[in-house]
Design an enzyme around this catalytic site. Structure first.
Site, short mmCIF file in Angstrom:
data_model
loop_
_atom_site.label_atom_id
_atom_site.label_comp_id
_atom_site.label_asym_id
_atom_site.label_seq_id
_atom_site.Cartn_x
_atom_site.Cartn_y
_atom_site.Cartn_z
N GLU A 83 0.91 -1.17 -0.14
CA GLU A 83 -0.08 -0.05 0.07
C GLU A 83 0.78 1.39 -0.06
O GLU A 83 0.31 2.23 -0.46
CB GLU A 83 -1.01 -0.13 1.23
N LYS A 86 1.44 2.73 -3.23
CA LYS A 86 -0.08 2.89 -4.23
C LYS A 86 -0.57 4.44 -4.08
O LYS A 86 -1.50 4.88 -3.52
CB LYS A 86 -1.13 1.94 -3.64
N THR A 141 -2.09 -12.60 -5.59
CA THR A 141 -2.34 -12.82 -4.18
C THR A 141 -3.97 -13.42 -4.24
O THR A 141 -4.56 -13.27 -5.12
CB THR A 141 -2.02 -11.72 -3.52
N LYS A 153 -12.80 -1.06 -11.49
CA LYS A 153 -12.25 0.10 -10.69
C LYS A 153 -10.76 -0.09 -10.49
O LYS A 153 -10.31 -1.23 -10.22
CB LYS A 153 -12.92 0.07 -9.24
N THR A 183 3.46 -19.60 -2.93
CA THR A 183 4.55 -18.62 -2.40
C THR A 183 3.96 -17.58 -1.49
O THR A 183 4.92 -17.15 -0.74
CB THR A 183 5.45 -18.04 -3.57
N GLU A 195 -12.15 -11.66 2.16
CA GLU A 195 -12.82 -10.92 0.86
C GLU A 195 -13.75 -12.18 0.61
O GLU A 195 -15.02 -11.86 0.09
CB GLU A 195 -12.02 -10.49 -0.11
N HIS A 282 -5.35 -5.11 4.23
CA HIS A 282 -6.72 -4.81 3.80
C HIS A 282 -7.74 -5.82 4.20
O HIS A 282 -8.97 -5.21 4.81
CB HIS A 282 -6.96 -4.72 2.17
#
Length: 383
Positions: A83, A86, A141, A153, A183, A195, A282
């Site tokens: 992050e 980002k 990931t 998005k 990994t 999620e 997150h």
């Protein structure tokens, strides 16, 4: 005096891309990476591949060997992971690499190998560069594979806010290869599981039951299918998670309707994640948000105590947080005010009313939120 003429312009944006599961995308015999995103009549033999530093260390050699084997000229851009990178400065650095390469507007797709943060920021860069160049996403990931990679998005963080600057841009294609998950460390696997839990709670009871029975096995085997049962369940869970997300996103890809089930876990979670400054991933902030609004729904009598316990137990078995000390009154006020602005003046808070079903609330008070936070703080394992 005559009235001025008025011209009305109507246009529709066509959405057409594929999300494909691929076994061993870097197998030299495979052609998915060659074909994906290259739809023009005159196919180019040039690519830009963007990797984060972790992916480069783990998979960079095989990625380079793949493109060399197929005779493609490829420029590699390696960026910091996570992050903190980002932000718009990184986007501009990526754009500079596009200029340095002389990127063609249509025939030379940018291919990104990485997690959600990298996919987001390269998505912003590709949406802005020449008003849009093709972007192929290869999520590495679990969170990227079931969430960040598959919608339209893109965004970067700005100031104290998560995803404050962004665009809508559909990918040219998404290629999901669960071999990359081998990994990942355990924390990042659990991060992605949050999620999947989110989606299961609000729309897919069967997925929830699979996570209850096999969630720990999936993490232990890293979704690689080391056992026959693990292989079957890993494929099924990933497919149901992606199918569920796309079923929610496809009819509302540009978010004309702001009552969105996929916002579950994302009402106060983003503000908590930014305040934690890297101490929370997150998915971990999503888990706290899930637990908070599950408790709130139960407190209203919308969710049976047994269902509440099942949701909280699943989060705890997956070693995901269900509370956090940073979730104080000031953060709640700021997060909810920002959520209301983001959702066009209404709260639009998705909360579960059973396993696999939810409603939207627009009348949650500060005191009601504070009570739910206090309850979560009392019951949650300290973080």
């Amino acid at each position: 005096m005559t009235s001025p003429e008025v011209y009305r312009v109507r246009a529709q944006a066509l959405s057409d891309y594929e999300v494909a599961f691929v076994d061993d995308i870097l197998d030299p015999a495979g052609s998915d990476l060659l074909r994906c995103g290259n739809r023009t009549e005159f196919r180019s033999r040039r690519r830009i591949a963007v990797l984060d530093e972790n992916v480069n260390a783990l998979h960079g050699s095989r990625i380079r060997e793949y493109f060399e084997r197929h005779g493609l000229e490829c420029q590699y851009v390696v960026l910091p992971a996570g992050e903190p990178a980002k932000v718009m400065d990184t986007v501009l650095a990526v754009v500079a690499e596009f200029d340095r390469f002389g990127l063609d507007r249509r025939r030379e797709p940018v291919i990104t190998f990485g997690g959600g943060a990298l996919l987001d920021l390269v998505g912003v860069a590709t949406s802005m560069y020449r008003r849009g160049v093709p972007h192929v996403r290869v999520p590495t990931t679990l969170l990227g594979q079931v969430d960040a990679a598959i919608g339209a998005k893109t965004a970067v963080n700005h100031g104290a806010y998560k995803n404050r600057l962004g665009t809508f841009q559909q990918p040219a294609g998404v290629l999901i290869d669960r071999r990359f998950l081998a990994t990942l460390d355990e924390r990042h696997l659990r991060n992605g599981m949050a999620e999947i839990v989110k989606l299961a709670v609000v729309r897919d009871e069967q997925l929830f039951e699979l996570l209850e029975e096999y969630g720990e096995l999936l993490i232990e085997e890293k979704f690689q299918g080391s056992s026959p049962t693990g292989d079957r369940v890993a494929r099924l869970v990933l497919q149901r998670a992606v199918h569920g997300m796309l079923a929610e996103l496809e009819p509302n890809l540009w978010e004309h309707d702001l009552d969105r089930l996929v916002d579950f876990g994302h009402s106060v979670g983003p503000a908590l994640e930014m305040r934690a400054r890297g101490d929370l991933l997150h998915g971990e902030s999503v888990a706290v948000d899930i637990a908070l609004f599950t408790t709130l729904a139960a407190g209203r009598g919308l969710l049976a105590d047994k269902a509440e316990r099942r949701i909280l137990d699943l989060l705890e078995r997956l070693a995901l947080p269900t509370g956090h000390d940073l979730l104080d009154d000031e953060l709640l006020r700021r997060a909810m005010a920002d959520t209301v602005r983001h959702r066009d003046g209404r709260q639009r808070l998705p909360v579960p009313v059973g396993i696999g079903t939810a409603v939207f609330l627009n009348d949650v008070s500060e005191e009601e939120l504070r009570r739910a936070v206090r309850q979560r703080r009392c019951e949650a394992v300290p973080t």
